[in-house]
Design an enzyme around this catalytic site. Sequence first.
Site, PDB file in Angstrom:
ATOM      1  N   GLU B 368     -32.355  -9.465  23.768  1.00 25.17           N
ATOM      2  CA  GLU B 368     -31.067  -9.219  23.121  1.00 25.17           C
ATOM      3  C   GLU B 368     -31.193  -9.310  21.612  1.00 25.17           C
ATOM      4  OE1 GLU B 368     -27.013 -10.312  21.501  1.00 25.17           O
ATOM      5  OE2 GLU B 368     -28.946 -11.298  21.298  1.00 25.17           O
ATOM      6  N   GLU B 380     -29.115   1.327  31.489  1.00 27.68           N
ATOM      7  CA  GLU B 380     -29.439   2.759  31.567  1.00 27.68           C
ATOM      8  C   GLU B 380     -30.179   3.090  32.863  1.00 27.68           C
ATOM      9  OE1 GLU B 380     -29.618   3.728  26.766  1.00 27.68           O
ATOM     10  OE2 GLU B 380     -31.491   3.436  27.857  1.00 27.68           O
ATOM     11  N   HIS B 478     -29.320 -18.688  14.359  1.00 29.13           N
ATOM     12  CA  HIS B 478     -30.632 -18.045  14.166  1.00 29.13           C
ATOM     13  C   HIS B 478     -31.596 -18.854  13.296  1.00 29.13           C
ATOM     14  CE1 HIS B 478     -29.391 -13.700  15.474  1.00 29.13           C
ATOM     15  NE2 HIS B 478     -29.085 -14.606  16.371  1.00 29.13           N
ATOM     16  N   SER B 548       0.321  13.702  15.892  1.00 33.38           N
ATOM     17  CA  SER B 548       1.367  13.923  16.905  1.00 33.38           C
ATOM     18  C   SER B 548       0.802  14.273  18.283  1.00 33.38           C
ATOM     19  CB  SER B 548       2.350  14.987  16.419  1.00 33.38           C
ATOM     20  OG  SER B 548       1.643  16.140  16.008  1.00 33.38           O
ATOM     21  N   HIS B 592     -17.927   6.020  24.273  1.00 33.71           N
ATOM     22  CA  HIS B 592     -16.537   5.597  24.449  1.00 33.71           C
ATOM     23  C   HIS B 592     -15.747   5.962  23.199  1.00 33.71           C
ATOM     24  CE1 HIS B 592     -13.148   3.232  25.819  1.00 33.71           C
ATOM     25  NE2 HIS B 592     -13.821   2.698  26.823  1.00 33.71           N
TER      26      HIS B 592
END
Lengths: 656, 656
Positions: B368, B380, B478, B548, B592
């Site tokens: 990650e 995937e 981190h 609109s 998306h």
Amino acid sequence: MKRSSIEESVMSVPSADLARKWLRHYASTEHMAGTRGDLEMAEFTRDKMQEFGLERAKIVPMDALLSYPIERHIEVVSTDDASQRWSPALEEAILEEDPTSGSRFRNLTFLAYAATGQARGEMVYANYGRPEDFEELEKRGIHVAGKIVLVRYGQCFRGLKIMNAQAFNASAVLIFSDPEDDGFGKGKVYPDGPWRPASSVQRGSAQFNSLCAGDPARAASGFDSKSRCGLERDELIPSIPAIPISYEDVTPLLERLGGPEAPHGFQGGLNLTYRLGPSSGWEATVEVNNTREVKPIWNVIAEIPGSLEADEDQPIVIGNHRDAWVFGAADPNSGSAVLLEVARALGKLVRDGWQPKRTIVLASWSGEEFGLLGSTGWGEANAGGLLKRAALYINTDVGVSGDTFYASASPSVGRAILHAAAVVVNPATGRPLLNDWDASLGTLGSGSDYTVFLDHLGIASMDLRFGASNSFTYGVYHSTYDSYTWIEKEADPTFAHHVALTRLIGVLAVRFSSSAVLPISLADHGAALSRYVDHLGELPKAGSLDLSVLRDAVRAYRESAVTAPLDNDLLGAHERLFLAPEGLPQRPWFKHVLQAPGLYLGYDAKVFPGIDQAVSDGDGALAQSLVARYADLLRSAAARVGRPQASSSLPPQART
Amino acid sequence: MKRSSIEESVMSVPSADLARKWLRHYASTEHMAGTRGDLEMAEFTRDKMQEFGLERAKIVPMDALLSYPIERHIEVVSTDDASQRWSPALEEAILEEDPTSGSRFRNLTFLAYAATGQARGEMVYANYGRPEDFEELEKRGIHVAGKIVLVRYGQCFRGLKIMNAQAFNASAVLIFSDPEDDGFGKGKVYPDGPWRPASSVQRGSAQFNSLCAGDPARAASGFDSKSRCGLERDELIPSIPAIPISYEDVTPLLERLGGPEAPHGFQGGLNLTYRLGPSSGWEATVEVNNTREVKPIWNVIAEIPGSLEADEDQPIVIGNHRDAWVFGAADPNSGSAVLLEVARALGKLVRDGWQPKRTIVLASWSGEEFGLLGSTGWGEANAGGLLKRAALYINTDVGVSGDTFYASASPSVGRAILHAAAVVVNPATGRPLLNDWDASLGTLGSGSDYTVFLDHLGIASMDLRFGASNSFTYGVYHSTYDSYTWIEKEADPTFAHHVALTRLIGVLAVRFSSSAVLPISLADHGAALSRYVDHLGELPKAGSLDLSVLRDAVRAYRESAVTAPLDNDLLGAHERLFLAPEGLPQRPWFKHVLQAPGLYLGYDAKVFPGIDQAVSDGDGALAQSLVARYADLLRSAAARVGRPQASSSLPPQART
């Protein structure tokens, strides 16, 4: 300038104080190939060479596959009780007496190119990891397949121990420094003496160096290893994990080996009975995470142009690598300090108005430690250019790690070393170097940067150094303790040997570059050929091998050689007569038929290596066919030597 | 089993003592992705899950481009007097109070994927490194080209600071933690409080995360980044060197900046006047040597099969990453401890005879930190299989770094979080979690593992955590100090928040997997659509944008949504209605259309990100065309919601 005053100059210029200063600088920081320390030292080398008058000194970068350590881990666990487990520290101790011993690399001991991966299983002990050692195990019913193999350093190049272990399907290899060969068996250990202390680890490349030299991938330049070496990348580097380990760390592993007592020749210097294994009741885990990535390295190249026209020029190349596993005071920077003093001595001559007849090239290589990357890459790239007519390559690597002088060389240039050693005064003794040298010449194998020049390009070569009297290597080889402090305490406190080596190389450079006739002896070469053939006849398995055609060819060569005219074109290119375009069996990159590193030795040479290996493999048919092939080659050489022609009609060099 | 007793079980099983135990183990060793610590923790996670009754738990390896630090170096030299030079230590201090702070990684601070190379030149200061910061510099005549840019952490993902600097032709980037945002400006520093101490460094990935998630090379699997992301590898990671640096180390660099005083918004928390530069009279050198190599990483995947047939199943995935820059106690292993307790609670239910209707998948991701490598690769690979009908992805990453509850989610699943928070008692307060939560729902941007599920595959997602009340991140993020000791001293001494988060995820898992009707609200989704369109209208540069058609489409959607039948096939796949096969402008992997990480934000979301970015870029034509495109998409969604059909007629998921 008179020849005598030129030689006087290269004798008098080299300075112990400056050699010390250069070495102190080179060893002031870690400079593994491809790291910023390496680039910094490349810049320093270039800048100093320019300052000394070699204005053409420049950095020549190249890309090569490098390998760096991310992590490594060894653990043994009891198969009865998983809470019983032990892990070696794999760290070199910090020594109060050695101010650089706290380097962050002291706990990044690794074998470059060893595969990333994990192995788990029982351990066995395979002595030096030679084929005969593995065969001995199998003969005794100790199976290596799937096992983690412990082998000790010595007798052959470390990468070949892994190559052999792989051939017997081992799952991983741990290579340890045995104190008999490399520790208290040799003498007092550092910091009380020069030899390897208990926690010290010999890093190094795991490349299969007897198969091909140089970058095992060469992806960056469009070549691949298959077209360059005749072998795929994965045939040139390990497919299993491997870790180097100290004698302190290996002791608890050896103690856990069961099985039969190891034969006499397998017993080492630790205070235990070495057993063959397996380690019944104990399972080991070996984990390695190394990178394998193409990165830039930096050669430094300085040319002193000769006065001859290009088509008459016969360049002399003097090289030393610069990259080191950690600080590299002895390996290679004792040689680097010498190279800078050679540069200073030659630079002074140039400033005094001298110009050599033949071009002199000084080279500071990088990537030697990983597999002669810099010299091989540069050698191959310049095969058709600067090196096409090169007459000599002079190498020094670990220039000074003791007080005993050693020279290995192509037989045709051995006499030149003797003559130079007769006039070079060694300040450590006040006498000519020759007086304290047994005048024996080694045969060049591999493990340093002469390899591409001699074995691939057919350029007569020599390798010069001062080392220990009782060891091929030296006590802190490839460890954090190969430091300025070690050199000053243990190897060359006065830097007299650095000066002696500088003088020797300086005189050789002057003589080879400026004498009217190249000091190359075909007669000496012929005498060596006779010895080589005699050696073949004495091989234990020579059996029915018929060497008569080869003996005849050698005789023909020797007859031609003693009467050959002193023709520089012939002398300078003579070594190339012994290249076979097809190369040696199993390793076509090695073109020279007269010597090469032993296929299972790596460092040490074999003569007529193709025939030797075929005999050793019991392949009489191959051996006999190579005898015929090389007899042809020698007869052609004899014919050429007998009737020297324009160099353009000499056989072209091998190209890659 | 009754639903109430099932929920009682997942409430009562989680244990603070065990969460503490798991966390202590995860944080006991360094476990950067691809290292042996990572594999060890993968094995631990799998073994524990199996022990808890999730017998199918397994390690799923994959290859990905990783990047490890070899070395880095910064030096400033006076241009007047080369003997005046200074180098920062780039080391995190060893703290007596924190027993793991001596890690060998404390001096291997780096930015993964930053380019290997050297830059030399003057320095400038560019605030947070956003496009507007660089534009401000150019406006004032301070040119960034060829300069080394200092930027501070905050406001946007670190990789994008480098992407922006590259766009202005900077030669290198140094990213520092400014104490105003990330240090004593927030409160007492570690070990006296939770905030970042002077020598602490925020490592992290330098990937351009708003352009694509996952492996930037994907060479190992035959894909390449161009076919997967629509962008070449070198468009996804830096081409210049970059180094993260502490506020202690950056101070002498900032002090050497000349030029005009920086504007108010550029001033930070150090006791100096921040200037824009350049650093006249001082030249800096920045050197980076990072690896970039394809290596294996290891996801752990555990399935609890549902009772529904495959063509009716709608799997629920619960994920947390496991890899960490150093010990990763908060990031991510507070979440990993929670995941193990969730596994234990669900495992107990399974052993008690319970089976969910819908398959539950627990996932412990690796990679990650480098760029969502494990979750993206697995997502995937399973797009056409297990995930084809998935209804929900629940993420927790930094599960506990403070005591304030935060949730971000797809609007359709927000209400389910509220309902669960109403029944989960937080042992830290003794009251339902809802009582101490403002019930605000964030919009999912990126920077954690939900990205592939929501933005690429269109699976409704949520991200749940406890954090600091006054910071997006936390004090030792981190750094080496993100340790068990820090969690115990500063974040969750009683582990009550770990228990509360476990209960919440457990209840959500039970409800989503076993309720007759998926608790997904189309009406809530519709309300969010209205807010999103209103937000577009309020953009400063919206100008003449005519929304609109989009407003009409939202109205149509909302009308359909309130009367839509409760059809699981529709509810579970509903989020996929908002995927556009062509993806977002400039970054086609992001499918998306309703939300994505801001192109120049990275962590934070934009709604209707394509339109928002076009408006921000002043590209009215593109904005207007996207309005039309997305209005079409919403009208289609409205039509589908109004007449639910067999799921096979729902739009197929984006495939890669």
